[in-house]
Design a protein around this motif. Structure first.
Motif, PDB file in Angstrom:
ATOM      1  N   THR A  63       0.932  -1.099  -0.004  1.00 18.55           N
ATOM      2  CA  THR A  63       0.149   0.106  -0.087  1.00 18.55           C
ATOM      3  C   THR A  63       1.011   1.169  -0.069  1.00 18.55           C
ATOM      4  O   THR A  63       2.123   1.099  -0.091  1.00 18.55           O
ATOM      5  CB  THR A  63      -1.005  -0.092   1.284  1.00 18.55           C
ATOM      6  OG1 THR A  63      -0.222   0.378   2.279  1.00 18.55           O
ATOM      7  CG2 THR A  63      -1.746  -1.247   1.424  1.00 18.55           C
ATOM      8  N   ASP A  64       0.362   2.267  -0.030  1.00 15.78           N
ATOM      9  CA  ASP A  64       1.205   3.481   0.268  1.00 15.78           C
ATOM     10  C   ASP A  64       1.544   3.709   1.773  1.00 15.78           C
ATOM     11  O   ASP A  64       2.288   4.752   1.866  1.00 15.78           O
ATOM     12  CB  ASP A  64       0.357   4.885  -0.160  1.00 15.78           C
ATOM     13  CG  ASP A  64      -0.900   5.137   0.509  1.00 15.78           C
ATOM     14  OD1 ASP A  64      -1.253   4.255   0.992  1.00 15.78           O
ATOM     15  OD2 ASP A  64      -1.276   6.299   0.432  1.00 15.78           O
ATOM     16  N   TYR A  69       0.014  -4.869   6.488  1.00 16.25           N
ATOM     17  CA  TYR A  69      -0.559  -6.330   6.621  1.00 16.25           C
ATOM     18  C   TYR A  69      -2.164  -6.669   6.890  1.00 16.25           C
ATOM     19  O   TYR A  69      -2.665  -5.802   7.499  1.00 16.25           O
ATOM     20  CB  TYR A  69       0.386  -7.247   7.527  1.00 16.25           C
ATOM     21  CG  TYR A  69       0.475  -6.808   9.093  1.00 16.25           C
ATOM     22  CD1 TYR A  69      -0.700  -6.982   9.999  1.00 16.25           C
ATOM     23  CD2 TYR A  69       1.536  -6.102   9.786  1.00 16.25           C
ATOM     24  CE1 TYR A  69      -0.877  -6.450  11.262  1.00 16.25           C
ATOM     25  CE2 TYR A  69       1.522  -5.440  11.009  1.00 16.25           C
ATOM     26  CZ  TYR A  69       0.070  -5.666  11.745  1.00 16.25           C
ATOM     27  OH  TYR A  69       0.128  -5.325  13.096  1.00 16.25           O
ATOM     28  N   GLU A  70      -2.371  -7.946   6.241  1.00 17.80           N
ATOM     29  CA  GLU A  70      -3.851  -8.197   6.538  1.00 17.80           C
ATOM     30  C   GLU A  70      -3.719  -9.661   7.109  1.00 17.80           C
ATOM     31  O   GLU A  70      -2.653 -10.406   6.815  1.00 17.80           O
ATOM     32  CB  GLU A  70      -4.364  -8.018   5.279  1.00 17.80           C
ATOM     33  CG  GLU A  70      -3.929  -9.097   4.044  1.00 17.80           C
ATOM     34  CD  GLU A  70      -4.527  -8.796   2.832  1.00 17.80           C
ATOM     35  OE1 GLU A  70      -5.260  -7.788   2.657  1.00 17.80           O
ATOM     36  OE2 GLU A  70      -4.337  -9.723   1.749  1.00 17.80           O
ATOM     37  N   GLN A  71      -4.825  -9.815   7.685  1.00 20.30           N
ATOM     38  CA  GLN A  71      -5.188 -11.223   8.230  1.00 20.30           C
ATOM     39  C   GLN A  71      -5.073 -12.268   6.914  1.00 20.30           C
ATOM     40  O   GLN A  71      -6.086 -12.048   6.101  1.00 20.30           O
ATOM     41  CB  GLN A  71      -6.228 -11.472   8.946  1.00 20.30           C
ATOM     42  CG  GLN A  71      -6.762 -12.892   9.553  1.00 20.30           C
ATOM     43  CD  GLN A  71      -7.818 -12.893  10.129  1.00 20.30           C
ATOM     44  OE1 GLN A  71      -8.175 -12.751  11.478  1.00 20.30           O
ATOM     45  NE2 GLN A  71      -9.268 -13.223   9.530  1.00 20.30           N
ATOM     46  N   THR A  81      -3.618  -3.926   8.976  1.00 21.52           N
ATOM     47  CA  THR A  81      -3.215  -2.573   9.816  1.00 21.52           C
ATOM     48  C   THR A  81      -2.006  -1.982   8.971  1.00 21.52           C
ATOM     49  O   THR A  81      -1.539  -2.720   8.232  1.00 21.52           O
ATOM     50  CB  THR A  81      -2.438  -3.460  11.131  1.00 21.52           C
ATOM     51  OG1 THR A  81      -3.037  -3.934  12.093  1.00 21.52           O
ATOM     52  CG2 THR A  81      -1.782  -2.172  11.840  1.00 21.52           C
ATOM     53  N   GLU A  82      -2.344  -0.752   8.984  1.00 18.80           N
ATOM     54  CA  GLU A  82      -1.274   0.092   8.430  1.00 18.80           C
ATOM     55  C   GLU A  82      -0.456   1.029   9.191  1.00 18.80           C
ATOM     56  O   GLU A  82      -0.929   1.492  10.387  1.00 18.80           O
ATOM     57  CB  GLU A  82      -2.041   0.868   7.208  1.00 18.80           C
ATOM     58  CG  GLU A  82      -2.564   0.179   5.991  1.00 18.80           C
ATOM     59  CD  GLU A  82      -2.835   1.281   4.868  1.00 18.80           C
ATOM     60  OE1 GLU A  82      -3.057   0.628   3.826  1.00 18.80           O
ATOM     61  OE2 GLU A  82      -3.102   2.342   5.147  1.00 18.80           O
TER      62      GLU A  82
END
Length: 138
Positions: A63-64, A69-71, A81-82
């Motif tokens: 992402t930017d 991360y993602e589940q 979460t970013e």
């Protein structure tokens, strides 16, 4: 969808903060997870939340954001979460982390609810920011 956002100013330039966060195993352990395994773009985490043992398999995503991360597998319906690191003055950064999640009610049941998850996640993010601040001290 539920959301938790935590921000912290750190006495270090963004580059140093990002380098500290790149040590994913240490960064995730700093959150208080009891077991962290990092394998390339995948992470396996375990933690005790209330009476439940939470197991999450996460994958890094592009992402930017500075870290995202993602589940991939776990008890959430969705969770991502970013972390963003921005300069807010000479030698000072602001780190902001946002976790968005939706609970899978069938799996969570009466043991966990969104309030417990939000409180736990704030604690984890604050602990990570404490660790980052300690890592980048001159």
């Amino acid at each position: 969808m539920q959301s938790v956002t935590v921000s912290r100013r750190v006495e270090a330039p963004p580059e140093r903060v990002r380098v500290a966060m790149d040590d994913l195993e240490a960064f995730m352990l700093a959150a208080g997870f009891t077991d962290v395994t990092v394998d390339g773009d995948e992470m396996h985490l375990e933690n005790q939340v209330g009476l439940a043992t939470v197991t999450l398999d996460l994958r890094l995503v592009e992402t930017d954001a500075d870290l995202a991360y993602e589940q991939a597998d776990g008890f959430f319906e969705t969770m991502d979460t970013e972390y963003r690191v921005e300069s807010v003055g000479e030698g000072v950064s602001e780190v902001t982390a946002t976790t968005d999640f939706e609970l899978d009610v069938a799996l969570v049941g009466q043991i966990l609810d969104a309030t417990v998850i939000k409180r736990q996640r704030r604690h984890e993010l604050e602990a990570q920011f404490d660790w980052v601040a300690d890592e980048v001290e001159e």
